[in-house]
Write an enzyme that holds these catalytic residues in place. Structure first.
Site, mmCIF file in Angstrom:
data_model
loop_
_atom_site.group_PDB
_atom_site.id
_atom_site.type_symbol
_atom_site.label_atom_id
_atom_site.label_comp_id
_atom_site.label_asym_id
_atom_site.label_seq_id
_atom_site.Cartn_x
_atom_site.Cartn_y
_atom_site.Cartn_z
ATOM 1 N N ASP A 274 0.858 -1.172 0.000
ATOM 2 C CA ASP A 274 0.000 0.000 0.000
ATOM 3 C C ASP A 274 0.904 1.236 0.000
ATOM 4 O O ASP A 274 2.128 1.129 0.144
ATOM 5 C CB ASP A 274 -0.962 -0.026 1.198
ATOM 6 C CG ASP A 274 -2.173 0.868 0.973
ATOM 7 O OD1 ASP A 274 -3.194 0.675 1.630
ATOM 8 O OD2 ASP A 274 -2.096 1.767 0.101
HETATM 9 C C1 GLC Z 1 -4.198 4.487 -0.084
HETATM 10 C C2 GLC Z 1 -5.116 3.337 0.252
HETATM 11 C C3 GLC Z 1 -5.225 2.318 -0.833
HETATM 12 C C4 GLC Z 1 -5.101 3.008 -2.165
HETATM 13 C C5 GLC Z 1 -3.688 3.523 -2.287
HETATM 14 C C6 GLC Z 1 -3.450 4.299 -3.588
HETATM 15 O O1 GLC Z 1 -3.467 4.867 1.042
HETATM 16 O O2 GLC Z 1 -4.887 2.633 1.464
HETATM 17 O O3 GLC Z 1 -6.486 1.647 -0.668
HETATM 18 O O4 GLC Z 1 -5.388 2.105 -3.216
HETATM 19 O O5 GLC Z 1 -3.313 4.324 -1.190
HETATM 20 O O6 GLC Z 1 -4.197 5.465 -3.579
#
Ligand code: GLC
Length: 741
Positions: A274
Site C-alpha cells: 500500500d
Molecule cells: C491508499 C489506500 C489504498 C489506495 C492507495 C493508492 O493509502 O490505502 O487503498 O489504493 O493508497 O491510492
C-alpha cells in the site's frame, strides 16, 4: 525497444523450432527471454511504482515499473512513449488508479453496492468502470476492497462490502470479473487488486491504521475468506495492508504472503504494497531504517513498492550484501512482466486519446439501477411511502444532502465530476415539477453545519406542504481512508432539523446518504418513513425519486449491522453464542429497582443501557409490499459429507406492489471443536413477485460448504447437528434441523 523486439522474435523462434519446452506457453518463454536481458537495476525498476511526478527521465532509464495518479492524458501518453520507445528494453509502464466504485460515472459506494445483494449488477458496475477508466489509459485499479468490516467507526467501511465473509466474497468476485472482463488482454480490461491483505478492517477501536490482533483461526474463518475467493476468481494482483497483525506489518508478513497466498492458494500474480506501507515499517518500529524495511518486504514476498522508494534506493545494495537474493528479485520481476504480458501491454501499450465512452447512457442507467437496489427501506409507518402524486399536491424538499452534488458521490470518487451528479432535488423537480408544488429549503448548508437559522425556513415550508422529504447524512469527507469517528450520531444540527420538521405533524420521509451505518434511532423514531441509500453516486437522485414516488420499490438489505449506539461496537450477526447468551428479557437500566441486588438482574451478555439487539440486523430491509415465508423443506435430515442439501421455501407476495425480495439462506453448526457462529450466510437469491404470486425458492447447498478451520487448523466439516434458515434477514425465521455424519 530493439531488445524487446528481439526477445519477442527469440521467443517465437524457440517455440517454432520446438527448442523451447513446448509445454511452456508463449507467456513463460517471453517472460524468461526478457528477464534474461535485464540488468539488476532494470529489474529493480520494475518493482518501483511511482506516484506520477512528471519525471520522464526516470522512465527512460527503466526505473519505473508502474505509475499511479497520471491524470493528464497527454502526460500519460508521453510517459508510455518514453518507456516503450526510449528505454533500453522498451518495457511498458503499468498505469494504475483508484477506480473504486466508478471512474467518471459514479456507482454507489461499495457498501451500498453490497446492499443490492445483486452480484450481476455489481459486476456490471465494475465493467462500466473498467471501460471508462481504460479509455483514459488506466489498466490497473486498486479494487475490490474486501476487508471484512464489523466496525462502523472505521471510515473505510464505506469501501467495503460489509461484515459478512460470504457476501463480501460474492461481491468481491463480481468486481474482479467486472474489472478484468473475459480476457485480461482486452483493451477495456483492467487488472483488479484485492485489498487490503489482510485484516485491516479489524483495526482496534475502529481507528484507521491501528493494530489488529487476529488469531490464525479468525483470519482463516473470516478475514481471509474473501481474499481466497478472489484468488479463485482470477484476481491479477493483491495489495498489502497498513495494519500490523499480532505485531507484524502486513508488508512483511511472509505467512500470509508466501505460505497462504502463494503456496496454499497458488497465486502467481503481483503483490503491491500500500502507499508507503513498506517505509512505514520504520515508524511501526518494525525496521530500523528504510533499507531494513525494503529487505523485510522483499523477503516476505512484496513484488512492487507503491510510492515510498525504499526498493529503488536499497535493493541493489541488499543484493550485493546478500541480504536479499536475486532469485527473489527475479521471481518478483517475473510476476510483474507476466502481468504486463497478460494485459497485452507489450503488443498494445498505447491508449486512443479520442475514445469517448464516459457517461454513456447505458452506464448511467446501470448506475441508476445500482443506486435503486442499494437503497434500504428501514421504516414505513402507515404506508407513508410511496408518496402518491395523486394524493400529495405539494412537498417540501430539505436537508443538506438534498442537493449535494459533490457529497452524493461518496468517498474515493477521484475522477467523478460533480457537475454530472443528478441530485434528488433535480430529479424530483424533473419528474413532478409540473404536477405538484415543490418548495426547497435546505435547512442546513452541509451535514456538519451548526447554523440553525435555516431550520425555521424549512419548518415554515413544511407547514405549507402535504409532506416533507428530508435528505441528511454525511458529507463524503466524513468516511473513507483516515476518517474514523468515535461518535456515529448525526453531525451538525441535522438532529435538530429533523425534530423541528417532525414537530409540524406533517408526514416526514427521511433519506440518509452516508458512508456507514449511523446511530440515528431517535431520529428514525420521529420520522414516518426512512430510506438509507449510503452514498448513491451520480444517479442517486433519479433512483431516489423513483423510490419515493413509487416508480420503483425498495429491495436493499443491510450489508452490515446497524448499531443502536457506538458503544455496542463491534456488533455483527455472525457472532458466537457465548456461555451466557442474552435472552432478550433482560431488565434495562431504566427499569432496575433502586438498591437492586448484585445478581438480581441475572447474568447474561447484554448492555444495561442499550440491551443486546442492534438497531437493525444484517440482511434487513423492508419493501412496499409484504412477503410471507412458508416452512422450509429439506431433501433429508441426515447427510454425508459429500451430499448436497436441497432446501426449499415458498415465498408469497402478500401485498399490492410487484417487488423483489432477497431471500437468504443461513446455517448454524450447533457444536464444534471451536465455538461456531449463531448464524452464517450461505446463500441468497433475489426473486421478483407480483402481488399475490408465490414462488418456490430452492437452494442447493453442498455439505462441503459447512467446512471451517477447526481447532486442529484443519479445514473440515465436523459431524453433528445443524440448523438451517431461509429468511428475509439474519434475525428472523424458524430453523429446521439436520445432521451430518
Ligand atoms: C491508499 C489506500 C489504498 C489506495 C492507495 C493508492 O493509502 O490505502 O487503498 O489504493 O493508497 O491510492
Amino acid at each position: 525497444m530493439k531488445l524487446l523486439k528481439s526477445a519477442i522474435v527469440t521467443a517465437g523462434v524457440l517455440l517454432l523450432s520446438g527448442c523451447a519446452d513446448i509445454t511452456k506457453d508463449k507467456e513463460t518463454v517471453f517472460v524468461e527471454e526478457l528477464l534474461k536481458r535485464m540488468t539488476l537495476e532494470e529489474k529493480i525498476g520494475q518493482m518501483n511504482q511511482v506516484n506520477w511526478n512528471g519525471n520522464y527521465s526516470h522512465v527512460k532509464k527503466g526505473m519505473v515499473g508502474s505509475v499511479l495518479n497520471v491524470t493528464n492524458i497527454n502526460e500519460l501518453i508521453e510517459m508510455q512513449r518514453c518507456a516503450v520507445e526510449e528505454s533500453r528494453l522498451g518495457i511498458p509502464v503499468l498505469i494504475s488508479r483508484d477506480v473504486i466504485h466508478g471512474y467518471r460515472t459514479m456507482f454507489p459506494i461499495p457498501l451500498g453496492q453490497a446492499a443490492t445483494f445483486n452480484p450481476e449488477l455489481v459486476e456490471k458496475g465494475a465493467r462500466v468502470a473498467a471501460i471508462e477508466a481504460s479509455s483514459d489509459g488506466i489498466r490497473w485499479t486498486f479494487a475490490p476492497m474486501v476487508d471484512i468490516s464489523r466496525d462502523a467507526r472505521w471510515g473505510r467501511i464505506a469501501e467495503s462490502c460489509g461484515e459478512d465473509q460470504y457476501l463480501t466474497s460474492v461481491m468481491g468476485d463480481a468486481m474482479v470479473k467486472g474489472f478484468q472482463g473475459d480476457d485480461l488482454s482486452s483493451p477495456t480490461s483492467i487488472a483488479a487488486c484485492v485489498k487490503h491483505f489482510v485484516g485491516y478492517g479489524a483495526a482496534e477501536g475502529g481507528r484507521d491504521y491501528n493494530s489488529t490482533g487476529l488469531t490464525e483461526n479468525v483470519l482463516r474463518n473470516v478475514y481471509l475468506k474473501p481474499f481466497e475467493s478472489a484468488c479463485s476468481a482470477g484476481a491479477a494482483t493483491y495489495m498489502t495492508s497498513f495494519n500490523d497483525n499480532d505485531g507484524i506489518p502486513a508488508s512483511a508478513n511472509e505467512f500470509i504472503l508466501r505460505s497462504v497466498l502463494r503456496n496454499e492458494w497458488g497465486f502467481d500474480g503481483v503483490v503491491v504494497s500500500d502507499w508507503g506501507s513498506i517505509a512505514e515499517m520504520v515508524p511501526h518500529g518494525f525496521a530500523e531504517n528504510r533499507k531494513s524495511a525494503a529487505m523485510k518486504s522483499v523477503n516476505a514476498g512484496v513484488d512492487m513498492e507503491m510510492e515510498s522508494r525504499s526498493y529503488i534506493e536499497n535493493i541493489a545494495e541488499l543484493v550485493n550484501e546478500k541480504k536479499v537474493s536475486e532469485r527473489d528479485i527475479d521471481n518478483s520481476v517475473r510476476n510483474i512482466l507476466r502481468l504486463k504480458y497478460r494485459l497485452g501491454l507489450f503488443e498494445n501499450p498505447y491508449v486512443d486519446p479520442n475514445s469517448n465512452v464516459v457517461y454513456a447512457p447505458d452506464h448511467l442507467q446501470a448506475a441508476k439501477q445500482a443506486a435503486t437496489q442499494a437503497t434500504i427501506l428501514l421504516k414505513n409507518n402507515n404506508r407513508t411511502l410511496p408518496l402518491n402524486e395523486g394524493r400529495i399536491k405539494s412537498v417540501t424538499i430539505t436537508g443538506p444532502m438534498a442537493h449535494a452534488k459533490h457529497d452524493q458521490m461518496g468517498t474515493w470518487s477521484f475522477d467523478g465530476e460533480k457537475e454530472k451528479t443528478v441530485t434528488p432535488l433535480e430529479a424530483i423537480g424533473d419528474m413532478l415539477g409540473d404536477k405538484i408544488k415543490i418548495i426547497y429549503e435546505p435547512g442546513l448548508a452541509y451535514s456538519r453545519d451548526n447554523d440553525k437559522t435555516g431550520i425555521n425556513k424549512a419548518v415554515k415550508a413544511a407547514q405549507q406542504t402535504d409532506a416533507t422529504i428530508v435528505f441528511v447524512g454525511e458529507e463524503a469527507i466524513l468516511s473513507g481512508e483516515a476518517h474514523s469517528l468515535s461518535n456515529l450520531d448525526f453531525v451538525g444540527a441535522q438532529s435538530e432539523l429533523i425534530s423541528a420538521l417532525t414537530a409540524t405533524g406533517k408526514p416526514v420521509v427521511m433519506v440518509v446518504m452516508a458512508g456507514r451505518p449511523l446511530t440515528i434511532g431517535n431520529e428514525i423514531d420521529k420520522c414516518d418513513a426512512v430510506l438509507y441509500s449510503f452514498h448513491p453516486g451520480t444517479m442517486g437522485g433519479p433512483a431516489l425519486a423513483d423510490l419515493i414516488f413509487g416508480k420503483a420499490v425498495p429491495s436493499g438489505k443491510t450489508p452490515v449491522t446497524f448499531p443502536k449506539t457506538v458503544g455496542q461496537i463491534p456488533v455483527y450477526y455472525n457472532h458466537n453464542m457465548t456461555g451466557r447468551p442474552a435472552n432478550r428479557n433482560e431488565t434495562l437500566m431504566c427499569d432496575i429497582p433502586v438498591e437492586a441486588g448484585q445478581t438480581s438482574l441475572g447474568c447474561t451478555s447484554f448492555y444495561l443501557d442499550s440491551g443486546f439487539d442492534p438497531l437493525y440486523p444484517f440482511g434487513y430491509g423492508l419493501s412496499y409490499t409484504t412477503f410471507e415465508y412458508e416452512g422450509v423443506k429439506l431433501n433429508s435430515v441426515n447427510f454425508g459429507k459429500n451430499d448436497i442439501i436441497t432446501a426449499v421455501c415458498t415465498i408469497k407476495n402478500t401485498g399490492d406492489y410487484e417487488a423483489d425480495e432477497v431471500v437468504q439462506l443461513y446455517t448454524r453448526d450447533l457444536v464444534g471443536s471451536i465455538n461456531r457462529p449463531v448464524r452464517e450466510l450461505k446463500g441468497f437469491k433475489r426473486v421478483s413477485l407480483k402481488p399475490g404470486e408465490s414462488k418456490e425458492v430452492t437452494f442447493e447447498l453442498p455439505v462441503s460448504e459447512l467446512a471451517f478451520w477447526n481447532r486442529n487448523m484443519q479445514y473440515a466439516v465436523e459431524e453433528g447437528e445443524f440448523h438451517l434458515w431461509i429468511s428475509p434477514n439474519s434475525k428472523s425465521g424458524q430453523p429446521v434441523s439436520f445432521r451430518v455424519d
